[in-house]
Design a protein around this motif. Structure first.
Motif, PDB file in Angstrom:
ATOM      1  N   GLN A  43    -127.652   6.070 -65.671  1.00 17.99           N
ATOM      2  CA  GLN A  43    -128.952   5.702 -65.398  1.00 17.99           C
ATOM      3  C   GLN A  43    -129.508   4.992 -66.912  1.00 17.99           C
ATOM      4  O   GLN A  43    -129.770   3.750 -67.049  1.00 17.99           O
ATOM      5  N   SER A  44    -128.967   5.409 -67.990  1.00 17.80           N
ATOM      6  CA  SER A  44    -129.283   5.153 -69.219  1.00 17.80           C
ATOM      7  C   SER A  44    -128.576   3.739 -69.655  1.00 17.80           C
ATOM      8  O   SER A  44    -129.240   2.929 -70.119  1.00 17.80           O
ATOM      9  N   LEU A  45    -127.246   3.791 -69.247  1.00 17.45           N
ATOM     10  CA  LEU A  45    -126.546   2.598 -69.510  1.00 17.45           C
ATOM     11  C   LEU A  45    -126.989   1.290 -68.520  1.00 17.45           C
ATOM     12  O   LEU A  45    -127.112   0.290 -68.899  1.00 17.45           O
ATOM     13  N   LEU A  46    -127.477   1.765 -67.449  1.00 16.51           N
ATOM     14  CA  LEU A  46    -128.108   0.663 -66.369  1.00 16.51           C
ATOM     15  C   LEU A  46    -129.237  -0.015 -67.096  1.00 16.51           C
ATOM     16  O   LEU A  46    -129.580  -1.225 -66.922  1.00 16.51           O
ATOM     17  N   LYS A  47    -130.187   0.992 -67.610  1.00 17.76           N
ATOM     18  CA  LYS A  47    -131.389   0.476 -68.153  1.00 17.76           C
ATOM     19  C   LYS A  47    -131.120  -0.250 -69.476  1.00 17.76           C
ATOM     20  O   LYS A  47    -131.934  -1.386 -69.824  1.00 17.76           O
ATOM     21  N   LYS A  48    -130.042  -0.001 -70.186  1.00 13.06           N
ATOM     22  CA  LYS A  48    -129.850  -0.858 -71.289  1.00 13.06           C
ATOM     23  C   LYS A  48    -129.434  -2.172 -71.091  1.00 13.06           C
ATOM     24  O   LYS A  48    -129.705  -3.289 -71.573  1.00 13.06           O
ATOM     25  N   ALA A  49    -128.345  -2.290 -69.800  1.00  9.31           N
ATOM     26  CA  ALA A  49    -127.977  -3.574 -69.445  1.00  9.31           C
ATOM     27  C   ALA A  49    -129.102  -4.393 -69.217  1.00  9.31           C
ATOM     28  O   ALA A  49    -129.168  -5.536 -69.176  1.00  9.31           O
ATOM     29  N   ASP A  50    -130.069  -3.706 -68.132  1.00  9.12           N
ATOM     30  CA  ASP A  50    -131.273  -4.455 -67.669  1.00  9.12           C
ATOM     31  C   ASP A  50    -131.988  -5.050 -69.015  1.00  9.12           C
ATOM     32  O   ASP A  50    -132.644  -6.176 -68.814  1.00  9.12           O
ATOM     33  N   LEU A  51    -132.167  -4.451 -69.696  1.00 11.42           N
ATOM     34  CA  LEU A  51    -133.058  -4.892 -71.030  1.00 11.42           C
ATOM     35  C   LEU A  51    -132.410  -6.130 -71.753  1.00 11.42           C
ATOM     36  O   LEU A  51    -132.967  -6.840 -72.098  1.00 11.42           O
ATOM     37  N   LEU A  52    -130.926  -5.737 -71.706  1.00  9.30           N
ATOM     38  CA  LEU A  52    -130.277  -6.828 -72.381  1.00  9.30           C
ATOM     39  C   LEU A  52    -130.238  -8.200 -71.542  1.00  9.30           C
ATOM     40  O   LEU A  52    -130.411  -9.308 -72.121  1.00  9.30           O
ATOM     41  N   ILE A  53    -130.393  -8.102 -70.428  1.00  8.67           N
ATOM     42  CA  ILE A  53    -130.353  -9.294 -69.366  1.00  8.67           C
ATOM     43  C   ILE A  53    -131.858  -9.784 -69.291  1.00  8.67           C
ATOM     44  O   ILE A  53    -132.246 -11.069 -69.500  1.00  8.67           O
ATOM     45  N   ILE A  54    -132.985  -8.820 -69.456  1.00  9.40           N
ATOM     46  CA  ILE A  54    -134.362  -9.414 -69.818  1.00  9.40           C
ATOM     47  C   ILE A  54    -134.420 -10.235 -71.079  1.00  9.40           C
ATOM     48  O   ILE A  54    -134.957 -10.995 -71.025  1.00  9.40           O
ATOM     49  N   LYS A  55    -133.961  -9.383 -72.098  1.00 10.94           N
ATOM     50  CA  LYS A  55    -133.881  -9.955 -73.376  1.00 10.94           C
ATOM     51  C   LYS A  55    -133.288 -11.577 -73.351  1.00 10.94           C
ATOM     52  O   LYS A  55    -133.831 -12.436 -73.709  1.00 10.94           O
ATOM     53  N   GLN A  56    -132.210 -11.670 -72.839  1.00  9.44           N
ATOM     54  CA  GLN A  56    -131.621 -12.816 -72.706  1.00  9.44           C
ATOM     55  C   GLN A  56    -132.247 -13.841 -71.875  1.00  9.44           C
ATOM     56  O   GLN A  56    -132.548 -15.168 -72.294  1.00  9.44           O
ATOM     57  N   HIS A  57    -132.902 -13.512 -70.708  1.00  9.33           N
ATOM     58  CA  HIS A  57    -133.645 -14.291 -70.024  1.00  9.33           C
ATOM     59  C   HIS A  57    -135.035 -15.038 -70.934  1.00  9.33           C
ATOM     60  O   HIS A  57    -135.281 -16.148 -70.735  1.00  9.33           O
ATOM     61  N   ILE A  58    -135.705 -14.003 -71.459  1.00  9.71           N
ATOM     62  CA  ILE A  58    -136.735 -14.324 -72.357  1.00  9.71           C
ATOM     63  C   ILE A  58    -136.483 -15.253 -73.363  1.00  9.71           C
ATOM     64  O   ILE A  58    -136.946 -16.435 -73.594  1.00  9.71           O
ATOM     65  N   ASN A  59    -135.342 -15.202 -74.053  1.00  6.81           N
ATOM     66  CA  ASN A  59    -134.880 -15.861 -75.117  1.00  6.81           C
ATOM     67  C   ASN A  59    -134.408 -17.230 -74.739  1.00  6.81           C
ATOM     68  O   ASN A  59    -134.244 -18.238 -75.614  1.00  6.81           O
ATOM     69  N   ASN A  60    -133.783 -17.343 -73.398  1.00  7.83           N
ATOM     70  CA  ASN A  60    -133.160 -18.549 -73.044  1.00  7.83           C
ATOM     71  C   ASN A  60    -134.091 -19.569 -71.930  1.00  7.83           C
ATOM     72  O   ASN A  60    -134.652 -20.235 -72.118  1.00  7.83           O
ATOM     73  N   CYS A  61    -134.150 -18.803 -70.610  1.00  8.72           N
ATOM     74  CA  CYS A  61    -134.982 -19.531 -69.789  1.00  8.72           C
ATOM     75  C   CYS A  61    -136.362 -19.371 -69.858  1.00  8.72           C
ATOM     76  O   CYS A  61    -137.002 -20.569 -69.645  1.00  8.72           O
ATOM     77  N   VAL A  62    -137.052 -18.620 -70.535  1.00  9.82           N
ATOM     78  CA  VAL A  62    -138.449 -18.606 -70.587  1.00  9.82           C
ATOM     79  C   VAL A  62    -138.760 -19.597 -71.688  1.00  9.82           C
ATOM     80  O   VAL A  62    -139.730 -20.368 -71.452  1.00  9.82           O
ATOM     81  N   ARG A  63    -137.998 -19.457 -72.753  1.00 15.17           N
ATOM     82  CA  ARG A  63    -138.165 -20.373 -73.887  1.00 15.17           C
ATOM     83  C   ARG A  63    -137.870 -21.910 -73.554  1.00 15.17           C
ATOM     84  O   ARG A  63    -138.775 -22.694 -73.723  1.00 15.17           O
ATOM     85  N   GLU A  64    -136.829 -22.200 -72.668  1.00 17.44           N
ATOM     86  CA  GLU A  64    -136.632 -23.390 -72.065  1.00 17.44           C
ATOM     87  C   GLU A  64    -138.032 -24.103 -71.351  1.00 17.44           C
ATOM     88  O   GLU A  64    -138.418 -25.084 -71.463  1.00 17.44           O
ATOM     89  N   ALA A  65    -138.242 -22.969 -70.347  1.00 17.10           N
ATOM     90  CA  ALA A  65    -139.401 -23.204 -69.483  1.00 17.10           C
ATOM     91  C   ALA A  65    -140.755 -23.873 -70.242  1.00 17.10           C
ATOM     92  O   ALA A  65    -141.449 -24.618 -70.082  1.00 17.10           O
ATOM     93  N   PHE A  66    -141.145 -22.889 -71.628  1.00 13.51           N
ATOM     94  CA  PHE A  66    -142.274 -23.510 -72.302  1.00 13.51           C
ATOM     95  C   PHE A  66    -141.957 -24.747 -72.792  1.00 13.51           C
ATOM     96  O   PHE A  66    -143.042 -25.546 -72.933  1.00 13.51           O
ATOM     97  N   GLU A  67    -140.628 -25.103 -73.234  1.00 13.96           N
ATOM     98  CA  GLU A  67    -140.340 -26.381 -73.850  1.00 13.96           C
ATOM     99  C   GLU A  67    -140.732 -27.449 -72.995  1.00 13.96           C
ATOM    100  O   GLU A  67    -140.929 -28.650 -73.271  1.00 13.96           O
ATOM    101  N   GLN A  68    -140.602 -27.070 -71.529  1.00 10.35           N
ATOM    102  CA  GLN A  68    -140.680 -28.200 -70.574  1.00 10.35           C
ATOM    103  C   GLN A  68    -142.285 -27.890 -69.969  1.00 10.35           C
ATOM    104  O   GLN A  68    -142.459 -28.564 -68.765  1.00 10.35           O
TER     105      GLN A  68
END
Length: 88
Positions: A43-68
């Motif tokens: 469970q701990s590893l799954l949470k860690k993976a989830d946080l990495l995916i959320i971080k990636q989403h914020i750093n890329n997808c969300v940032r790009e959306a704000f730029e547009q």
């Protein structure tokens, strides 16, 4: 695939290995507390993976959306997801 995605993938593969080991422990009728500890580790590893995916989403997808000038939808998505993560 960026670094966070690679780390998340490796973490998921590790969790998969732990889950497979946990199943084997159950099949071998291992001590319940040991099985439970393995489940917690997975469970701990799954949470860690989830946080990495959320971080990636914020750093890329969300940032790009704000730029547009489309950031509100992405922020709403992240908030909805975080509500699920914290159990609200």
């Amino acid at each position: 695939m960026n670094d966070d995605q690679k780390k998340a993938l490796q973490t998921l593969k590790t969790a998969k290995g732990q889950i497979e080991a946990t199943i084997k422990m159950m099949e071998d009728d291992r001590y319940c507390i040991d099985v439970s500890n393995q489940i917690l580790a997975a469970q701990s590893l799954l949470k860690k993976a989830d946080l990495l995916i959320i971080k990636q989403h914020i750093n890329n997808c969300v940032r790009e959306a704000f730029e547009q000038d489309q950031g509100k939808e992405k922020v709403d998505e992240v908030i909805e997801l975080l509500a699920k993560v914290i159990g609200k």
